[in-house]
Design an enzyme around this catalytic site. Structure first.
Site, PDB file in Angstrom:
ATOM      1  N   ASP A  82       0.879  -1.408  -0.107  1.00  0.00           N
ATOM      2  CA  ASP A  82      -0.016  -0.025   0.020  1.00  0.00           C
ATOM      3  C   ASP A  82       1.007   1.177  -0.052  1.00  0.00           C
ATOM      4  O   ASP A  82       0.450   2.350   0.609  1.00  0.00           O
ATOM      5  CB  ASP A  82      -0.956   0.024   1.313  1.00  0.00           C
ATOM      6  CG  ASP A  82      -1.931  -1.223   1.410  1.00  0.00           C
ATOM      7  OD1 ASP A  82      -2.309  -1.676   0.227  1.00  0.00           O
ATOM      8  OD2 ASP A  82      -2.121  -1.871   2.131  1.00  0.00           O
TER       9      ASP A  82
ATOM     10  N   LYS B   3       1.939   2.211  -5.269  1.00  0.00           N
ATOM     11  CA  LYS B   3       2.500   1.673  -6.248  1.00  0.00           C
ATOM     12  C   LYS B   3       1.333   1.751  -7.394  1.00  0.00           C
ATOM     13  O   LYS B   3       1.698   2.141  -8.774  1.00  0.00           O
ATOM     14  CB  LYS B   3       2.374   0.149  -6.208  1.00  0.00           C
ATOM     15  CG  LYS B   3       3.547  -0.451  -5.030  1.00  0.00           C
ATOM     16  CD  LYS B   3       3.613  -1.965  -5.032  1.00  0.00           C
ATOM     17  CE  LYS B   3       2.398  -2.481  -4.206  1.00  0.00           C
ATOM     18  NZ  LYS B   3       2.111  -2.049  -2.982  1.00  0.00           N
ATOM     19  N   GLY B   4       0.047   1.767  -7.357  1.00  0.00           N
ATOM     20  CA  GLY B   4      -0.886   1.973  -8.299  1.00  0.00           C
ATOM     21  C   GLY B   4      -0.816   3.582  -8.865  1.00  0.00           C
ATOM     22  O   GLY B   4      -0.576   3.587 -10.209  1.00  0.00           O
TER      23      GLY B   4
ATOM     24  N   ALA C 121      -4.064  -7.876  -3.789  1.00  0.00           N
ATOM     25  CA  ALA C 121      -3.467  -6.514  -4.111  1.00  0.00           C
ATOM     26  C   ALA C 121      -4.695  -5.720  -4.135  1.00  0.00           C
ATOM     27  O   ALA C 121      -5.810  -5.950  -4.681  1.00  0.00           O
ATOM     28  CB  ALA C 121      -2.867  -6.614  -5.197  1.00  0.00           C
ATOM     29  N   GLY C 122      -4.573  -4.474  -3.689  1.00  0.00           N
ATOM     30  CA  GLY C 122      -5.539  -3.158  -4.052  1.00  0.00           C
ATOM     31  C   GLY C 122      -4.768  -2.139  -4.467  1.00  0.00           C
ATOM     32  O   GLY C 122      -4.100  -1.419  -3.722  1.00  0.00           O
ATOM     33  N   HIS C 123      -4.868  -1.747  -5.786  1.00  0.00           N
ATOM     34  CA  HIS C 123      -3.846  -0.524  -6.200  1.00  0.00           C
ATOM     35  C   HIS C 123      -4.837   0.352  -6.694  1.00  0.00           C
ATOM     36  O   HIS C 123      -5.769   0.267  -7.728  1.00  0.00           O
ATOM     37  CB  HIS C 123      -3.139  -1.046  -7.292  1.00  0.00           C
ATOM     38  CG  HIS C 123      -2.175  -2.030  -6.933  1.00  0.00           C
ATOM     39  ND1 HIS C 123      -1.198  -2.661  -7.981  1.00  0.00           N
ATOM     40  CD2 HIS C 123      -1.672  -2.592  -5.733  1.00  0.00           C
ATOM     41  CE1 HIS C 123      -0.375  -3.519  -7.182  1.00  0.00           C
ATOM     42  NE2 HIS C 123      -0.706  -3.465  -6.038  1.00  0.00           N
TER      43      HIS C 123
ATOM     44  N   GLN D 169       1.854  -6.326  -3.147  1.00  0.00           N
ATOM     45  CA  GLN D 169       2.296  -6.333  -1.896  1.00  0.00           C
ATOM     46  C   GLN D 169       3.761  -5.523  -1.628  1.00  0.00           C
ATOM     47  O   GLN D 169       3.701  -4.426  -2.403  1.00  0.00           O
ATOM     48  CB  GLN D 169       2.516  -7.716  -1.488  1.00  0.00           C
ATOM     49  CG  GLN D 169       1.138  -8.467  -1.323  1.00  0.00           C
ATOM     50  CD  GLN D 169       0.518  -8.990  -2.593  1.00  0.00           C
ATOM     51  OE1 GLN D 169       1.041  -9.551  -3.384  1.00  0.00           O
ATOM     52  NE2 GLN D 169      -0.466  -8.360  -2.838  1.00  0.00           N
TER      53      GLN D 169
END
Ligand code: GDP
Ligand code: IMO
Ligand code: MG
Length: 436
Positions: A13, A16-17, A39-41, A223
């Site tokens: 977190d 990165k997105g 993942a959550g971007h 991650q």
């Protein structure tokens, strides 16, 4: 054209997105090489925040081909939904390529993830319960089901049948959970196969041909370094190789074809789930008190530190230079993108952990034994802040307040890696390029 690995240099977190989305237009391919929909971007599209779980964040640009590499674990239902969400937003997924060798997350993987966690009680890892660990377990045990199997109904049925002998026994006899029939799994999964078949590709060969043609690749890590199965805070990690080395095995492109390794670090640090966290500023509800709890809460509220995948409140703490130096080593970082500097505008003074102390000993490097990390007391240096000065509209380094510039330069010196990008807000343009 140079190829780059973009890697989380903390516990995930890090932003990165946003950074992938920012630089993706410079590359011909954007490749996810490990992890799955744990993942959550976050990327900003117009006035909307989009959460991507499986699709590489480069999907926002038509010229960058998004690739899901062999090292990723794919939940096909999640991918189909994510593609539909993107198409509804006017973002085309037509160029997507999915490796024929990527492993498939099955329904029983998700059940087993939840059941494993429950059985660990207070020692639970705090997984996202997306079936990531159990799917990678099957891969390593050579019992997994791959995308190419899913695309062949006959093989898929045979593999599911073989898997269910063991999985049903575990689900029923160990955990007292419901079992599956081959038919119900095929009913759910074969329609996904029909939708995803046109996107399946031999992605390693495709990427190597691209390298030969002088094209460039951005490898988008999920991650972060401290969640890496080998280099992270084991067992409080995820089940894949998040570090830069994973980009080669997770895509089938040789390491000599990687020119640059960009580490993403927040100007502070967060973690979701269990495990040691030396600079954690514990929330009142977790037993923290006084200034510590207050500072942690401020980081959480100003930084909106809630998980993109599970909605959990992220644990927050001051920047940890010991971890940053370790991440620089195990990834071979060439430069760093520092994100969320704007969040620190909320503080009078800012602390940075430069070493740990444990049992009267000082640790300047990441300790060999995890028990040290669990009991480590951070040694802090304090820097003056720039409280109240809004930096979200700064676009050059010189526009930043003196103390903010000093903070960035201080981190560069403590970590030993140049900071080439500074993010001062979630939008693509809320960014300062410093030699990128
Ligand atoms: P990822 O998993 O590394 O892609 O990061 P996440 O998307 O899970 O979390 C990062 C969060 O911070 C997202 O909500 C981003 O929109 C936001 N973000 C990224 N960079 C910045 C920044 O420089 N400032 C602020 N305030 N928010 C940012
Ligand atoms: P992005 O890519 C932060 C954490 C979970 C848990 C541990 C294992 O958005 O940075 P898993 O479900 O992977 O078996 O959980 O890893 N975790 C993350 N933490 N960001 C992530 O992804 C994460 N993916 C997994 O909270 O502690
Ligand atoms: Mg995230």
């Amino acid at each position: 054209m140079p190829s780059t690995v973009l890697v989380g240099a903390q516990w995930g977190d890090e932003g990165k997105g946003k950074i992938t989305d920012l630089i993706a237009s410079e590359y011909d391919y954007v490749v996810r090489y490990q992890g799955g929909n744990n993942a959550g971007h976050t990327v900003i599209h117009g006035d909307k925040k989009l959460a991507l779980h499986l699709m590489p964040s480069g999907v926002m640009y038509e010229n960058a081909i998004p690739v899901i590499g062999n090292g990723v674990v794919v939940d096909p239902g999640v991918l189909v939904k994510e593609m539909a969400m993107l198409e509804a937003e006017g973002i085309s997924c037509k160029n997507l390529k999915i490796s024929c060798d990527a492993h498939v997350i099955m329904p029983y993987h998700k059940d087993l993830d939840g059941a494993d966690e429950k059985s660990l009680g207070d020692h639970k890892i705090g997984t996202t319960k997306r079936g990531i660990g159990p799917c990678y377990q099957d891969k390593v045990a050579r019992k997994g089901i791959r995308i190419q199997d899913l695309m062949d109904e006959k093989i898929f049925r045979l593999k599911v049948e073989a898997a269910l002998i063991q999985k049903n026994a575990i689900l029923e006899k160990i955990y007292g959970l419901h079992t599956y029939t081959v038919e119900e799994i095929c009913e759910e999964y074969l329609p996904y196969a029909r939708i995803l078949k046109p996107y399946m590709a031999e992605t390693s060969q495709m990427l190597n041909n691209a390298v030969r043609e002088g094209k460039s690749i951005l490898f988008e890590g999920a991650q972060g370094t401290l969640l890496d199965i080998d280099h992270g805070t084991y067992p409080y990690v995820t089940s894949s190789s998040c570090c830069a080395g994973g980009a080669a095995t997770g895509s089938g492109v040789g390491p000599v074809n990687i020119d640059r390794v960009l580490g993403i670090q927040k100007a502070y640090i967060t973690r979701v789930g269990g495990g040691p966290f030396p600079t954690e500023l514990k929330y009142a509800e977790d037993g923290g008190e006084g200034l510590e709890a207050e500072e942690g809460e401020t980081l959480c509220q100003v930084g909106h530190e809630y998980g993109v995948t599970t909605g959990r409140k992220r644990r927050c703490g001051w920047f940890d230079a010991v971890i940053a130096r370790y991440a620089a080593d195990v990834n071979g970082l060439t430069d760093v993108a520092l994100t969320k500097l704007d969040v620190l505008s909320a503080f009078d003074t800012i602390k940075v952990c430069v070493a740990y102390e444990c049992n009267g000993e000082r640790y300047d490097y990441f300790p060999m034994q995890q028990s040290v990390l669990f009991h480590a007391k951070p040694v802090y240096e304090e820097l003056p802040g720039w409280k109240g000065e809004d930096i979200t509209s700064c676009r050059t380094f010189d526009e930043l307040p003196e103390n903010a510039k000093s903070y960035v330069e201080y981190l560069e010196k403590k970590v030993g890696v140049p900071i080439s990008i500074v993010a001062v807000g979630p939008d693509r343009d809320q960014t300062i390029m410093r030699g990128w």
